[in-house]
Design a protein around this motif. Structure first.
Motif, PDB file in Angstrom:
ATOM      1  N   PHE A  15      39.151  36.269  38.163  1.00 23.37           N
ATOM      2  CA  PHE A  15      37.650  35.762  37.954  1.00 23.37           C
ATOM      3  C   PHE A  15      36.983  36.405  39.191  1.00 23.37           C
ATOM      4  CE2 PHE A  15      33.629  33.354  38.890  1.00 23.37           C
ATOM      5  CZ  PHE A  15      33.416  33.467  37.169  1.00 23.37           C
ATOM      6  N   PHE A  16      37.434  36.233  40.445  1.00 25.99           N
ATOM      7  CA  PHE A  16      36.622  36.976  41.720  1.00 25.99           C
ATOM      8  C   PHE A  16      36.690  38.255  41.621  1.00 25.99           C
ATOM      9  CE2 PHE A  16      38.732  33.046  44.009  1.00 25.99           C
ATOM     10  CZ  PHE A  16      37.773  32.189  43.593  1.00 25.99           C
ATOM     11  N   ASP A  17      37.792  38.949  40.738  1.00 20.77           N
ATOM     12  CA  ASP A  17      37.710  40.339  40.759  1.00 20.77           C
ATOM     13  C   ASP A  17      37.083  41.037  39.731  1.00 20.77           C
ATOM     14  OD1 ASP A  17      39.383  40.300  42.972  1.00 20.77           O
ATOM     15  OD2 ASP A  17      41.346  40.463  41.830  1.00 20.77           O
ATOM     16  N   GLY A  18      36.381  40.108  38.828  1.00 19.43           N
ATOM     17  CA  GLY A  18      35.664  40.700  37.743  1.00 19.43           C
ATOM     18  C   GLY A  18      36.362  40.687  36.600  1.00 19.43           C
ATOM     19  N   ASN A  19      37.619  40.534  36.338  1.00 18.57           N
ATOM     20  CA  ASN A  19      38.405  40.363  35.322  1.00 18.57           C
ATOM     21  C   ASN A  19      38.348  39.073  34.644  1.00 18.57           C
ATOM     22  OD1 ASN A  19      39.253  43.047  36.033  1.00 18.57           O
ATOM     23  ND2 ASN A  19      41.074  42.019  37.338  1.00 18.57           N
ATOM     24  N   ILE A  20      37.037  38.921  33.972  1.00 18.88           N
ATOM     25  CA  ILE A  20      36.543  37.653  33.390  1.00 18.88           C
ATOM     26  C   ILE A  20      37.435  37.197  32.284  1.00 18.88           C
ATOM     27  CG2 ILE A  20      34.980  35.934  32.967  1.00 18.88           C
ATOM     28  CD1 ILE A  20      34.558  37.112  35.533  1.00 18.88           C
ATOM     29  N   LYS A  21      37.851  38.301  31.486  1.00 16.40           N
ATOM     30  CA  LYS A  21      38.323  38.138  30.140  1.00 16.40           C
ATOM     31  C   LYS A  21      40.077  37.775  30.412  1.00 16.40           C
ATOM     32  CE  LYS A  21      39.576  40.376  25.844  1.00 16.40           C
ATOM     33  NZ  LYS A  21      39.600  41.859  24.974  1.00 16.40           N
ATOM     34  N   GLU A  22      40.536  38.311  31.468  1.00 15.54           N
ATOM     35  CA  GLU A  22      41.920  37.834  31.726  1.00 15.54           C
ATOM     36  C   GLU A  22      42.083  36.513  32.313  1.00 15.54           C
ATOM     37  OE1 GLU A  22      45.989  38.048  32.589  1.00 15.54           O
ATOM     38  OE2 GLU A  22      44.684  38.973  31.150  1.00 15.54           O
ATOM     39  N   ALA A  23      41.045  36.264  33.255  1.00 19.50           N
ATOM     40  CA  ALA A  23      40.809  34.860  33.765  1.00 19.50           C
ATOM     41  C   ALA A  23      40.842  33.719  32.559  1.00 19.50           C
ATOM     42  CB  ALA A  23      39.821  34.720  34.760  1.00 19.50           C
ATOM     43  N   GLY A  24      40.014  34.258  31.516  1.00 18.49           N
ATOM     44  CA  GLY A  24      39.816  33.282  30.394  1.00 18.49           C
ATOM     45  C   GLY A  24      40.993  33.116  29.523  1.00 18.49           C
TER      46      GLY A  24
END
Length: 288
Positions: A223-232
């Motif tokens: 999430f912090f790195d901007g990989n919102i899809k992977e965090a989700g």
């Protein structure tokens, strides 16, 4: 200044057969967490069964964690009480043994008004020099810190954050709207970490991290790195297991799961009781 950013594990307290704290296993758990990138340790919180420990046991366990962690990650001590005088003394003892910060739950059973709540936290904060994270968990304490009260408490220098275990994203959004950017909000619920971070949260104090520390850390880091899809994806993929960890009151299921996985965390102290057979079967299927 943030105490931590990312995943803090709400660590279980392992017990021997006679009910005493199993310090050998506690050291093993601490090393497992640090090796798997956990960002902070919460010792003797709700998951750590602090409410069934004497002050001496609680402080000794926190001191042990501080010594074994050796500054590699912050150690945050559970130090809440429904008796303010007791809470002050416990907070001081935790500070004296080297805790980096305190997690302070709202007073339970006798409850209080919002004014009383403000004064309770204010005098505890004034008694110590280390940072404090407020802990709002109305499902256990039958009261909540009103957003306006959080705002007022956030003006006290060493009250630096809130663990929001309300499960109510509207509440979290209202708090974030009222407090400054330098006041931290953490999810106290494993099933809404990414949603809470999307409205300004900076991490989680996690039960799931007891068994999946790397995944919970990676979810936050993505999430912090901007990989919102992977965090989700990580959030959603663990939903069934998260739900299973709360089919009975925490920490009953998480201790059962850890024992299944080969960690010798032992049993629970009454009134908490061993997980039901149905809970164990559910966990076995998911962990397999």
């Amino acid at each position: 200044m943030s105490l931590f950013r990312g995943s803090a594990v709400a660590l279980v307290t392992p017990f021997n057969e006679d009910g005493s704290v199993n310090f050998e296993e506690l050291e093993r758990l601490i090393e497992f967490q640090i090796e798997n990138k956990t960002d902070a340790l919460v010792i003797c919180g709700t998951t750590g069964e602090a409410s069934t420990m004497t002050d001496e046991e609680q402080v000794e366990t926190i001191k042990f964690a501080v010594e074994k962690t050796k500054g590699r990650v912050p150690v945050i001590a559970g130090a809440g009480s429904n008796d303010t005088r007791h809470g002050i003394n416990l907070a001081k003892m935790c500070e004296d043994v080297g805790a980096d910060g305190l997690l302070e739950v709202t007073p339970y059973y006798n409850k209080t008004s919002q004014r009383g709540l403000y004064e309770h936290y204010k005098v505890i904060a004034e008694a110590v020099n280390i940072p404090i994270i407020l802990y709002d968990v109305p499902g256990r304490t039958s009261m909540s810190i009103a957003p306006q009260t959080v705002k007022e408490l956030a003006e006290i220098d060493n009250i630096v954050g809130l663990k929001d275990a309300s499960g109510n994203l509207s509440y979290a959004a209202e708090v974030r709207n009222l407090v400054g950017e330098d006041f931290d909000v953490y999810s106290g619920n494993d099933d809404v970490v990414v949603p809470l971070m999307s409205i300004g949260g900076i991490g989680v104090i996690s039960v799931l991290a007891n068994i999946y520390p790397r995944q919970v850390h990676d979810m936050c880091q993505n999430f912090f790195d901007g990989n919102i899809k992977e965090a989700g994806r990580i959030q959603v993929n663990n939903k069934k297991l998260i739900d299973a960890l709360f089919v009975e009151p925490n920490p009953i299921p998480i201790k059962a799961a850890m024992n299944m996985m080969g960690y010798n965390v032992g049993g629970l102290r009454l009134p908490l009781y061993e997980a039901a057979d149905s809970t164990k079967e559910l966990l076995k299927g998911l962990l397999r």
